[in-house]
Design an enzyme around this catalytic site. Structure first.
Site, PDB file in Angstrom:
ATOM      1  N   PRO A   1      20.768  91.801 -67.546  1.00 20.66           N
ATOM      2  CA  PRO A   1      19.991  92.099 -66.339  1.00 20.66           C
ATOM      3  C   PRO A   1      18.516  91.740 -66.493  1.00 20.66           C
ATOM      4  O   PRO A   1      17.910  91.939 -67.539  1.00 20.66           O
ATOM      5  CB  PRO A   1      20.177  93.605 -66.174  1.00 20.66           C
ATOM      6  CG  PRO A   1      21.521  93.860 -66.766  1.00 20.66           C
ATOM      7  CD  PRO A   1      21.607  92.943 -67.946  1.00 20.66           C
ATOM      8  N   CYS A   2      17.950  91.220 -65.369  1.00 23.31           N
ATOM      9  CA  CYS A   2      16.607  90.663 -65.443  1.00 23.31           C
ATOM     10  C   CYS A   2      15.616  91.371 -64.534  1.00 23.31           C
ATOM     11  O   CYS A   2      14.459  90.971 -64.454  1.00 23.31           O
ATOM     12  CB  CYS A   2      16.645  89.184 -65.057  1.00 23.31           C
ATOM     13  SG  CYS A   2      17.215  88.893 -63.352  1.00 23.31           S
ATOM     14  N   GLN A   3      16.021  92.425 -63.822  1.00 26.70           N
ATOM     15  CA  GLN A   3      15.140  92.989 -62.811  1.00 26.70           C
ATOM     16  C   GLN A   3      13.812  93.471 -63.376  1.00 26.70           C
ATOM     17  O   GLN A   3      12.784  93.430 -62.709  1.00 26.70           O
ATOM     18  CB  GLN A   3      15.835  94.146 -62.075  1.00 26.70           C
ATOM     19  CG  GLN A   3      16.939  93.673 -61.140  1.00 26.70           C
ATOM     20  CD  GLN A   3      18.283  93.551 -61.836  1.00 26.70           C
ATOM     21  OE1 GLN A   3      18.358  93.481 -63.061  1.00 26.70           O
ATOM     22  NE2 GLN A   3      19.349  93.524 -61.062  1.00 26.70           N
TER      23      GLN A   3
END
Length: 461
Positions: free
Chosen positions: A81-83
């Site tokens: 995940p990159c948020q």
């Protein structure tokens, strides 16, 4: 080398709907395990790629037990995940999602694949002074992997969309990294605003231009899908918008956006759409345009996105002697905001604008999870958002890759989210080919897998 090469086994973590995995499926890798914590993503993955996909929290005991039971694999994929790193949202140093790569690290340490491929947003290199980038490389080095990374724009692989991402390749220390050949661009990719500073992360712009095809455009990708059609899978929109927005849609031309805070031919100002935002007189228009033209001048302050102006400055620049009552009117109408006694434009607040309508004959901007909402993105020609199928094509998904299996609105919105979070399949396909070539040349895959590749298949990749 043996005349037969065993079918490489793949474990896919944070798999989403499988954008990264599509190319591996097409090349007939053995996708022995995939997981994601999103049930909608796993359902789409199971329908389109492989049934061996599971809804899992990678921090759970169940996931750790499954990794132990797998024992080994040849490749691990992981679009963690990159948020917490993304430019599109808040950057939080302590966002727990920033540390989920450690779960991939743990899985790599346990399964000891020959190679792993990880993907993340390019903000990973820019935010927090690159601290996470350095940590990721060091942490994998400590468990016996040499890691290199490259920054690629999906448009360079024939995707009709600018989508800049960092890709990590980690190869086990007992294997030769130097024999791995990174995928090469097939299509032209150009640097855009703000990109030159990080071009040195990889071969983003270095390939010989004369050997490359022109970048694919929105028209190339979806020009045949102008009219919505229920007979085309996922070619539908949500219609979840205010009917009054139609007056805004009508004023936004190709290549334009609703944006007050940048004085540019690409900007349509809220005061030019009185049907929705309210009428103003000529004097009020002069004041708004004066602020718009001068708010970014350094002489009036150092705020990166623009500075509020004092009444004295507005008087001087506009030539209007009595501006106070007009400013009061514009404040009441919502066109201006008071910032500690100075005044700035209000509306279409963030600098990238709203209701963006791209040109047909350019690649799309990055497909995001909110493409279903016309407040953010409009079709190049129609007064509607992109359909889910159009978004899927802009990402490079084949038309037989299905995101909805019924008619519910919830499923449709989930589909947009899954497409917006995915790796562009043509990029995954390029990596699948590069990895297969590497493994076929440098590594004799262990026996025990029933299906094998012939030498002819290897050479075709």
């Amino acid at each position: 080398m043996s005349s037969l090469v065993q079918k490489p086994t793949v474990v896919s973590l944070f798999a989403g709907c499988g954008g990264l995995d599509v190319g591996f499926k097409e090349l007939d890798y053995d996708l022995i395990y995939a997981c994601d914590n999103d049930p909608a993503a796993v359902a789409v993955y199971k329908k389109n790629i492989d049934e061996r996909a599971y809804v899992r929290d990678v921090t759970s005991d169940e996931f750790h037990a499954e990794m132990k039971a797998l024992g080994s694999c040849d490749i691990i994929l992981g679009g963690f995940p990159c948020q917490g790193f993304s430019k599109a949202g808040p950057k939080k140093h302590d966002d727990i999602r920033n540390l989920l790569y450690l779960e991939m690290h743990s899985a790599v340490n346990r399964l000891k694949p020959k190679l792993f491929l990880a993907e993340n947003v390019d903000g990973l290199s820019q935010n927090f002074k690159g601290a996470y980038l350095e940590a990721i490389v060091k942490d994998f080095k400590d468990i016996g992997y040499r890691v290199e990374y490259r920054l690629f724009d999906s448009v360079g692989f024939g995707v009709p969309q600018h989508r800049r991402r960092i890709y990590f390749i980690g190869i086990r220390d007992d294997l030769l990294f130097d024999n791995f050949k990174w995928p090469e661009f097939t299509h032209l990719s150009q640097s855009r605003n703000g990109e030159a500073a990080i071009a040195d992360l990889g071969d983003l712009f270095s390939q010989e231009r004369q050997t490359l095809l022109p970048a694919r455009t929105i028209r190339d990708s979806i020009g045949d899908l102008i009219q919505l059609n229920s007979k085309i899978a996922d070619h539908r929109v949500t219609y979840a918008w205010n009917d009054a927005w139609s007056s805004i849609f009508a004023k936004i031309g190709p290549g334009q956006k609703l944006c007050n805070v940048r004085h540019s031919p690409t900007s349509v100002y809220t005061w030019n759409i009185p049907e929705y935002f309210g009428h103003i007189n000529d004097t009020e228009r002069c004041i708004l345009e004066t602020i718009g033209k001068n708010r970014r001048h350094k002489k009036y302050g150092s705020i990166p996105n623009g500075n509020p102006l004092s009444i004295e400055v507005i008087k001087e620049l506009s030539g209007i002697k009595s501006v106070t009552r007009h400013i009061d009117s514009l404040l009441a109408k919502g066109y201006l905001k008071d910032v500690d006694g100075k005044f700035d434009l209000k509306g279409a607040m963030f600098c990238s604008g709203l209701y963006k309508r791209p040109d047909w004959d350019t690649p799309s901007s990055t497909v995001l999870t909110n493409f279903h909402n016309p407040r953010y993105f409009l079709h190049p020609e129609e007064n509607r958002p992109f359909s889910l199928r159009e978004c899927a094509r802009l990402q490079g998904f084949p038309d037989d890759f299905l995101f909805t299996f019924g008619s519910s609105e919830r499923e449709l919105v989930d589909g947009y989210r899954l497409v917006g979070n995915a790796v562009s399949p043509p990029v995954g396909r390029a990596f699948a080919k590069a990895i297969f070539k590497y493994l076929s040349k440098e590594v004799k895959i262990e026996a025990g897998i029933s299906r094998t590749f012939s030498r002819r298949e290897v050479e075709r990749v």
